[in-house]
Every structure is written in structure tokens, then in C-alpha cells.
Design a protein around this motif. Structure first.
Motif: not given
Length: 331
Positions: A19-35, A56-61
Motif C-alpha cells: 500500500d505504497g500510496e497510503d499516507e500512513r505507509v509513507l510516514r512510516a517509510a520516512q521513519t524506517v529510513s531515518d532510523e 507531507m514534507g517528507l524526505r523520501l526520494e
């Protein structure tokens, strides 16, 4: 949860989110990547994912800290639908149907990526019905050797203890054999949380007080469990209050093999497990929960539910990474 995250960070794995388009997943992906818990692989339309990342101002690329898999334009499409046809061709899946399904169903794409070796674990189910997703897992990944059924376990962080409940999403009315199988699998998962499992097999009957098909099933399951896992502390069938209160339990049956308070509750059917979990989640743990933890799958896959929070997605990602680490060690 801290030991789980510590272990996950030691060897991060590639986790694909259906569910890569879901906002919850995107926010989780940011944390998962950062940590540095995992490397996220997001399935979804790149235009939608990138728009929401920016919003959402995330830093995913893509290509930097995430991978995006476009269901409508993936270089592995031919290999993926061919593999799905190979697996299900004798179950009514024609090449045309296989092509359409691999274009349309993100969880199917995710488990095919896992099977191909392009990912190490799967998180799915956040925007879809649980049973539909389990079918794709069963068709492509299958059950681990020796397992007789899939099952799920949920974790509740209560004020005074951590409680595990099984089965919450899969088996409508499991047999005694299935209850025994899921109990042994669930106990193994509890140990991974650094907790010694104390198992209660729940029933409306308390140590034979009301013999019915259901209560006899749970009593029979206990016999099979003690034969297959003699070191596991387990007893039943018993009432829920007996499971959680040693004084109540000992008043009913002083010879019980379960000491102290149970932390793993095995319910006799799906209604009981799901209702018990959701009631305690909302009244006892302030909605703080983890899971569902999928038991019995041959590869690291966890199917969440539509009520999953960002924190739950992160927690389950850490668990999936540890699953993948353990799988790699066995190879």
C-alpha cells in the motif's frame, strides 16, 4: 519493543509495502529510513506517491532512500505474471487473467517480488480486506514446513502487562490440531519479544465444568501441545478470568500446570479472538497494539488491517526485518 528495533538495525532488510500510496505507509517509510530499520520498497503510482511525499514534507526520494514499483510499468512484469501463471495455471488462472491480476493487485505484486528475491519481507493489508491478502500469500508464498494452518496473533500493551491473543483474523472454527499448531507457533513468537510464554487455552468451560464440542476441542488441543512441546507452560480449557488470575484458577483447579498470570491467550474461534482483541485494544490499552503477526507463512509476510496506525506499521516493519534476518541465517 526496544530489543526488536535494536536487532532490526543490525542488518536492515528490503521491505516491500503493498500500500505504497497510503499516507500512513509513507510516514512510516520516512521513519524506517531515518532510523535505518529497513530499505522501503513502495508499490504504487509514482505520480501519486511523489505528490503525497511533497504534500507531507517528507524526505523520501526514489533511488536514494526508497524504491518505487509502478504496477503499470515494471520491468519485471513479464517474469512476474509468468511465475503467477506457473503457480496457478491449473486453478483457473489463464495467461490473460495472470497479466490482469499482476497489473491490478499490489499484494500479489509484493509477494511475487519476495518470491523472486527482489525483497526480503512484505507488509500489506492496510487498505484491503485481510482474507483477500492472505489468499495471495497462500498462493505464492505458501505455508512453512510442518504448519497445518495460518493464524494471527495480536499484541496488547496493557498498563500492567503485555498480552498476546491468537487467533484474531484467520480460522473461523479451528480444529484441535490447528489450535495446537497455532499455539506452538504463537509461543515461539512471544519468546522473540523476550517474554517467556504462559499459555491459557480459553473456553466457556473451566477445566471440564461444561463439556461441549468447543471445550473438548480445547482440552484435546492441550493434550497435543504437551506432547509436541513438553517444555511449554500451558493449561486449559479455562475461563478468561482463570487465565488472568492465579487465585481464581487455583480455586477451581489447584493442580493446574499454569502458574502466575497467562500472557498468551488462545481463543476457541475467530469471533472470540477478534472481539476480545478489539475490546481490550480500545478499553485497556488506549489503542496501543501491535499486529496482526502472521503465523505459519513460509516467508516473512505480515498482513495488517485498515485500522493500522503509523506506529503500528513501523513496529511491524521492525518485526518483518527480524523475520528476514532469521530466514537469512537459516540459509
Amino acid at each position: 519493543m526496544s530489543p526488536l528495533f535494536t536487532q532490526a538495525k543490525r542488518a536492515p532488510k528490503r521491505v516491500v509495502y503493498a500500500d505504497g500510496e497510503d499516507e500512513r505507509v509513507l510516514r512510516a517509510a520516512q521513519t524506517v529510513s531515518d532510523e535505518k530499520i529497513a530499505y522501503p520498497i513502495l508499490i504504487g503510482r509514482p505520480s501519486v506517491i511523489n505528490m503525497r511525499i511533497q504534500k507531507m514534507g517528507l524526505r523520501l526520494e526514489a533511488g536514494k532512500n526508497i524504491e518505487i514499483v509502478d504496477p503499470e510499468d515494471d520491468v519485471r512484469f513479464t517474469e512476474s505474471w509468468t511465475e503467477y501463471y506457473r503457480l496457478k495455471g491449473r486453478d483457473g488462472i489463464t495467461p490473460t487473467i495472470a497479466k490482469a491480476m499482476v497489473r491490478k493487485h499490489n499484494t500479489l505484486i509484493a509477494v511475487l517480488l519476495l518470491k523472486r528475491g527482489d525483497a526480503d519481507a512484505v507488509i500489506c493489508g492496510i487498505t484491503s480486506r485481510f482474507d483477500n491478502q492472505l489468499k495471495y500469500v497462500e498462493d505464492v508464498i505458501g505455508m512453512q514446513p510442518g504448519a497445518s494452518t495460518f493464524a494471527t496473533m495480536n499484541v496488547l500493551m496493557l498498563p500492567d502487562q503485555t498480552l498476546f491473543i491468537c487467533d484474531t483474523h484467520v480460522n473461523e472454527n479451528p480444529t484441535a490440531e490447528q489450535v495446537a499448531d497455532m499455539t506452538i507457533q504463537a509461543a515461539a513468537e512471544v519468546r522473540r519479544f523476550g517474554i517467556v510464554p504462559k499459555v491459557a487455552l480459553l473456553s466457556h468451560s473451566n477445566f471440564g465444568s461444561r463439556p461441549t464440542d468447543s471445550s473438548r476441542k480445547m482440552a484435546h488441543a492441550r493434550q497435543m501441545i504437551t506432547e509436541r512441546a513438553p517444555s511449554l507452560e500451558v493449561d486449559g480449557e479455562m475461563h478468561a478470568d482463570s487465565a488472568l488470575s492465579e487465585s481464581i484458577r487455583m480455586a477451581s483447579y489447584p493442580d493446574s500446570t499454569l502458574k502466575g498470570t497467562a500472557n498468551l491467550l488462545i481463543t476457541p474461534n475467530l469471533d472470540t479472538g477478534n472481539v476480545t482483541y478489539n475490546l481490550l485494544k480500545m478499553t485497556g490499552s488506549n489503542g496501543i497494539a501491535m499486529g496482526p503477526v502472521l503465523l505459519g507463512a513460509a516467508r516473512p509476510v505480515h498482513i495488517l488491517t485498515t485500522s493500522a496506525t503509523v506506529r503500528r506499521v513501523i513496529n511491524m516493519t521492525a518485526l518483518a526485518v527480524v523475520d528476514a534476518q532469521m530466514e537469512a541465517e537459516k540459509r
